[in-house]
Design a protein around this motif. Sequence first.
Motif, PDB file in Angstrom:
ATOM      1  N   ARG A 137      83.942 100.035  21.815  1.00  0.00           N
ATOM      2  CA  ARG A 137      84.092  98.790  21.062  1.00  0.00           C
ATOM      3  C   ARG A 137      84.796  99.049  19.735  1.00  0.00           C
ATOM      4  O   ARG A 137      84.835 100.190  19.237  1.00  0.00           O
ATOM      5  N   ASN A 176      75.925  95.179  24.822  1.00  0.00           N
ATOM      6  CA  ASN A 176      77.215  94.916  25.462  1.00  0.00           C
ATOM      7  C   ASN A 176      78.196  94.260  24.498  1.00  0.00           C
ATOM      8  O   ASN A 176      77.804  93.540  23.587  1.00  0.00           O
ATOM      9  N   SER A 177      79.485  94.515  24.766  1.00  0.00           N
ATOM     10  CA  SER A 177      80.559  93.959  23.938  1.00  0.00           C
ATOM     11  C   SER A 177      81.680  93.510  24.866  1.00  0.00           C
ATOM     12  O   SER A 177      81.524  93.497  26.091  1.00  0.00           O
ATOM     13  N   ASP A 189      80.983  99.330  27.812  1.00  0.00           N
ATOM     14  CA  ASP A 189      79.654  99.732  27.357  1.00  0.00           C
ATOM     15  C   ASP A 189      78.947 100.360  28.556  1.00  0.00           C
ATOM     16  O   ASP A 189      78.862  99.744  29.618  1.00  0.00           O
ATOM     17  N   ASP A 195      79.878  96.568  31.416  1.00  0.00           N
ATOM     18  CA  ASP A 195      78.698  96.114  30.701  1.00  0.00           C
ATOM     19  C   ASP A 195      77.469  96.747  31.329  1.00  0.00           C
ATOM     20  O   ASP A 195      77.486  97.134  32.511  1.00  0.00           O
ATOM     21  N   SER A 239      80.132 103.385  24.019  1.00  0.00           N
ATOM     22  CA  SER A 239      81.010 102.218  23.968  1.00  0.00           C
ATOM     23  C   SER A 239      82.315 102.588  23.274  1.00  0.00           C
ATOM     24  O   SER A 239      82.342 103.446  22.388  1.00  0.00           O
ATOM     25  N   ASP A 283      85.579 106.828  22.711  1.00  0.00           N
ATOM     26  CA  ASP A 283      84.232 106.391  23.088  1.00  0.00           C
ATOM     27  C   ASP A 283      83.264 106.957  22.059  1.00  0.00           C
ATOM     28  O   ASP A 283      83.386 108.121  21.656  1.00  0.00           O
TER      29      ASP A 283
END
Length: 630
Positions: free
Chosen positions: A396, A373-374, A378, A351, A394, A403
């Motif tokens: 995510r 952030n996740s 991140d 994060d 990220s 990425d």
Amino acid sequence: MKKIQYIIWVFILITNYTNAQNLKRANHLFETRAYISAAELYLKIEPKTQEILERLGDCYYFNTKMEPASHWYKLLLQSFEKDVNPTYFFKYSQTLKGTNQLKEAELWYTKYLEKKELTRKKVTETNTINENTKNTYPITIQNVTANTIYSDFGVSFFNDKIIFSSTRNEGNSYQWNEQPYLDLFEAILTESGDIITPKPIAGNINTKLHESNAIVTKDGKTMYFTRNSFINNKKQRDKHKVTHLKIYKAQLINNHWTNVTELPFNSNNYSIEHPALNYNETQLYFSSDMPGTIGSFDLFVVEINKNGSYGKPINLGPKINTEQREQFPFISKNNILYFASDGHIGLGGLDVFKSEIINNNFTTPVHLGAPINSNLDDFSFVIDENDEKGYFSSNRSGGKGDDDIYSFTQLKKYYVSGQAKNKNTLEILPGSTVTLLNDQNEIIETKITEKDAAYSFEIKPNNHYKLKGTLKLFNPAEVNFSTDSKGNINKDIFLLLESYEDAEKQIVKENGKTQIKINPIFFDFDKWNIRSDAKIELESIVTIMKKYPNMVIEIGAHTDCRGSNSYNIELSHKRAKSVRAYLISQGIANLRVKSVGYGETQLLNRCSKDWMCNEKEHAINRRCEFVILN
């Protein structure tokens, strides 16, 4: 029967031999960080020992494949919880966050702290991170056009362009994740902040190994970047045959990057990566797993001397670094350190955190919250504080590839702030009521100032406002102001309230009350109608009340002690009402005038009996008081 036993015995021997060979090969692949291939072999080996379960989980964990990593860590802890290194409690909690199993993640993180005998941090529930770490400003994010199905990350600013890292080039695969090796690319930056038309960076920067995370000096002539240890076209390895990362320096000559040299504090035995310059370019920050780190990777800083030499790397210390990973530093123009960590409490994986640098000291890191952030990784956060725009990377869910690069814009909020003060003494005025109104005179927000008499209201660009301050026994103050397209206010805001005592000679504090003081007004004996001489005095009240249209007063009529209590109360009440009616007849709103008859209940002297005083002393108590209520 013997033949069957022989066949079984041979099968067992072959199986054991195969397992032994697979384990030997898998361990070699794991130690050389070929995690995908190692996992394929570990899956074939039975039974699953503690070591195999640990390494299976790690193979997936190091590639951010949280579901299979969580599966194998769970089996590991079910069978060997008492024997495993506490790090696996931490890793398991991270995989649970990555799969949105937050309560279970919190349980295992607590076990990790207990096992390590660490103090529990103030945040007691994983899912409270969202509540405690909201961004100051609303933020919008956008997946940029330049992203691919591969890994794209690590943005830095380069004049009017962008430099970033990507595995999009075809070529040899990196054993860690079986993607191509990273190269550096430059791309066009659009007005909206999108990144388009990437191309390999010009010069002799990119090689057949990794290049990533470049930072360029403000004059555009010097670049620091990360590369595998690669000298004279040969890999440099440690005793485990691992090729570590180093920071290199290059110069821009005729629009080509050349004169590549490695920095003197690099080593073949550990990694130094992710360079970042402070705004004055006198310090170089980086991440490293060199001996003496607090965690697996720590953040360091080294001085850049005027002659181009470098000082000794200094660890940023335990306020920044944890027992886990701290990587991807960035120093903003406002001297704020942004970095990625999975050791400080976050939403999961790496994060982004920030810490202000004040006199070479760091404030306690602050989590940037969602949507930066996740629950996965991140990192690589950069920001242009002039425009409140930047980028981060990220993996995510919902991205294009492994990425991805995301642009972000902080929807900046604007404020009008100040203190309520006494106009004449400039003393602060706690307890003042401050109101923000729009150009239609509609109330937007009201606040009562506290001990510091400070107020602050959110405002918007291209608007007209009024700021109003009120305090009991003070004349209300008003300030009109406007904001331009950038939210700037067109004047200095001074909210200065003047007390009625300072503003008007006739307003005094007497007998514990702030009053409009006039000559005594007289009534005929046993009467309450307003006499002509009284009207002259009451004109002063009318004048002041019209001058201060928000002023509210109480007319208090009083008698001396002579006569019965009930009679005196009734008479004084009639007289007060008579004065009130007169003021209203002169244009004073009835809501601004209150009348009360006190009779003989508030004597100003000792004259509580007829015989105790002479006529002059009794006259002191026969009065009308005009007490200011607001």
